[in-house]
Every structure is written in structure tokens, then in C-alpha cells.
Scaffold this motif. Structure first.
Motif, short mmCIF file in Angstrom:
data_model
loop_
_atom_site.label_atom_id
_atom_site.label_comp_id
_atom_site.label_asym_id
_atom_site.label_seq_id
_atom_site.Cartn_x
_atom_site.Cartn_y
_atom_site.Cartn_z
N LYS A 41 -70.93 -29.08 -59.85
CA LYS A 41 -71.49 -28.22 -60.90
C LYS A 41 -73.01 -28.19 -60.83
O LYS A 41 -73.63 -27.16 -61.06
N LYS A 44 -74.19 -25.84 -58.42
CA LYS A 44 -73.78 -24.47 -58.78
C LYS A 44 -72.66 -23.94 -57.87
O LYS A 44 -72.63 -22.76 -57.51
N ASN A 47 -65.59 -23.13 -58.87
CA ASN A 47 -64.45 -24.04 -59.00
C ASN A 47 -63.65 -24.12 -57.72
O ASN A 47 -63.11 -25.18 -57.35
#
Length: 255
Positions: A41, A44, A47
Motif C-alpha cells: 500500500k 501504491k 490489490n
């Protein structure tokens, strides 16, 4: 997502890694799965990219899905507040109280290799048998010392020798300093065993007394059994304690 946390490795044992996640000043012990997700995360990644990296990490022992990743983020990571806006701190931790001056002697990084060894002395299977033997030895040698003390007092009275010559200073004070350092190292090692990184071992002035202390302020959220095995922030003479508990969180490692 804006991060409001820090995460650092505190244990590396073979393929198993443990990390200290600090969110708003609150520390949590987490496993490598948490670290990889947070790192993804932070970089960036999507998923899909994070799931791909998790499956590479699992090396075929488990297959993660996007749905599982979303569940972990929603129910395990978000409740910790890692992406919450920084809170305004309206309170401050207690200061150092009556510590007039302090100096770091050893940082965590300097003593990390030693803590990785000494921590095993606090594993129950080793600790309690040694404790029983030590109590027995203490009882025996205390009786011996009482006898020696009576002899020394008699000799001093007869010879007017106070038994505090140069050799006493050379031998006694370095020995007692070593014993006190070993004592503080024990606090740091026990803290490290339970995943709380000790900040440092230092020297200071408590009121007017020279003291050694160990800063392990991260243990307040350990359960009572674990926290009782290591005082939070220890000074000699007397204890001075401050800090925040470490909340036990189940390790997330390879399934």
C-alpha cells in the motif's frame, strides 16, 4: 492512503520475521504478512499486485485471493488506525521525573546481537529450573558470607584494618557495575523476547544517585504475566517506570 504509522523488523529467525508496528504511539507486534501488505500500500500497488507478491512470498503453500486481502485490510489492519488522519496530541507522556541527567550507554542496535542470545534465558523451560538452582545457591552462599562477615569483623576489630584498601576499590566497584549492567541487560532481553524493542541502556542521576536504567517503554500493553517478567523502565536505586503497553497481536506468517 496516507500512512500514520511506522513499522520495523524486530526479529528474524529463519523464514520467520516479526515486526513492530507503531500507530499513533501504540506498538503492535505483527508478522510478515502485515508488513508485505502495508509495504504494498505504501508503494501504491494495486490489490492485484499485492496479492501476486503475497503468493510469491507463500511459495505455493497457500494461494491468496483479492477477496481475502480485502478482508484482512478491512478487519485486521484498518481497525488499528494505520491510515487514519494524525490525531492531535493534547496530552503528553510523563517526563523523566527526578532524573536530573541521563546518557545513553548502549543503543538497541549496538546490543541487538547480544539480546538475541540472552533472551533465551527467559524462556520458561530454562528460566524456572535455573531460578530454583539459583535460590538454592543463594541460600548456601549467604550462610557462607555470614560466617565470613563475622570473621572479617573480628579481624578488623583486632587489626584496625577497615578492609577497604585499594584492592577493594579495584575489584568491588567494577564487579558491582558489571552485575548492575547484567541486571539491566536482563530487562532488555526479556522485553526483546516478547517482541518489544528496548530503546537503550543508559546512565543517569536520579535525585542525587548515579543509576543505570533500561528504557523498555513499549511493554505496557503486554498481558500481566509477561509484563511482570520485566519492569518497564528501571533505575537503580529505586524503580522509575513510564511508557505504553505493547498489545499482543497474533503473528501473521506463512500459512
Amino acid at each position: 492512503m496516507n500512512a500514520t504509522y511506522t513499522i520495523e523488523e524486530i526479529e528474524h529467525n529463519g523464514d520467520k520475521r516479526s515486526y513492530l508496528l507503531t500507530v499513533g504511539g501504540k506498538p503492535y507486534q505483527v508478522g510478515e504478512l502485515f508488513y508485505l501488505i502495508l509495504q504494498g500500500k505504501s508503494d501504491k500497488k494495486t490489490n492485484e499486485e499485492i496479492v501476486d507478491s503475497l503468493n510469491k512470498w507463500a511459495s505455493g503453500s497457500y494461494r491468496f485471493t483479492i477477496s481475502e486481502l480485502e478482508q484482512i485490510i478491512e478487519h485486521k489492519i484498518k481497525p488499528l488506525g494505520v491510515w487514519n488522519p494524525p490525531a492531535v496530541n493534547t496530552t503528553s507522556l510523563a517526563g523523566i521525573g527526578n532524573i536530573r541527567w541521563q546518557k545513553t550507554v548502549f543503543t538497541f542496535e549496538q546490543m541487538r546481537w547480544l539480546l538475541a542470545i540472552v533472551k533465551y534465558a527467559f524462556v520458561p523451560a530454562f528460566f524456572f529450573p535455573v531460578l530454583i538452582l539459583a535460590l538454592g545457591a543463594n541460600y548456601y552462599y549467604m550462610n557462607e558470607l555470614i560466617g565470613m562477615g563475622s570473621y572479617a569483623a573480628h579481624k578488623a576489630a583486632v587489626s584496625s584494618d577497615c578492609l577497604r584498601g585499594f584492592s577493594y576499590v579495584v575489584l568491588f566497584y567494577p564487579l558491582i557495575t558489571f552485575i548492575l549492567f547484567a541486571h539491566e541487560l536482563g530487562h532488555a532481553a526479556a522485553s526483546y523476547l516478547f517482541g518489544v524493542k528496548p530503546k537503550n541502556i543508559g546512565f543517569g542521576i536520579y535525585y542525587i544517585f548515579p543509576v543505570l536504567f533500561t528504557d523498555v517503554t513499549g511493554i505496557w500493553k503486554l498481558n500481566k504475566t509477561k509484563s511482570n517478567r520485566k519492569p518497564r523502565r528501571n533505575f537503580h536505586p529505586g524503580d522509575y517506570q513510564s511508557g505504553a503497553h505493547l498489545l499482543d497481536l497474533s503473528q501473521w506468517n506463512k500459512p
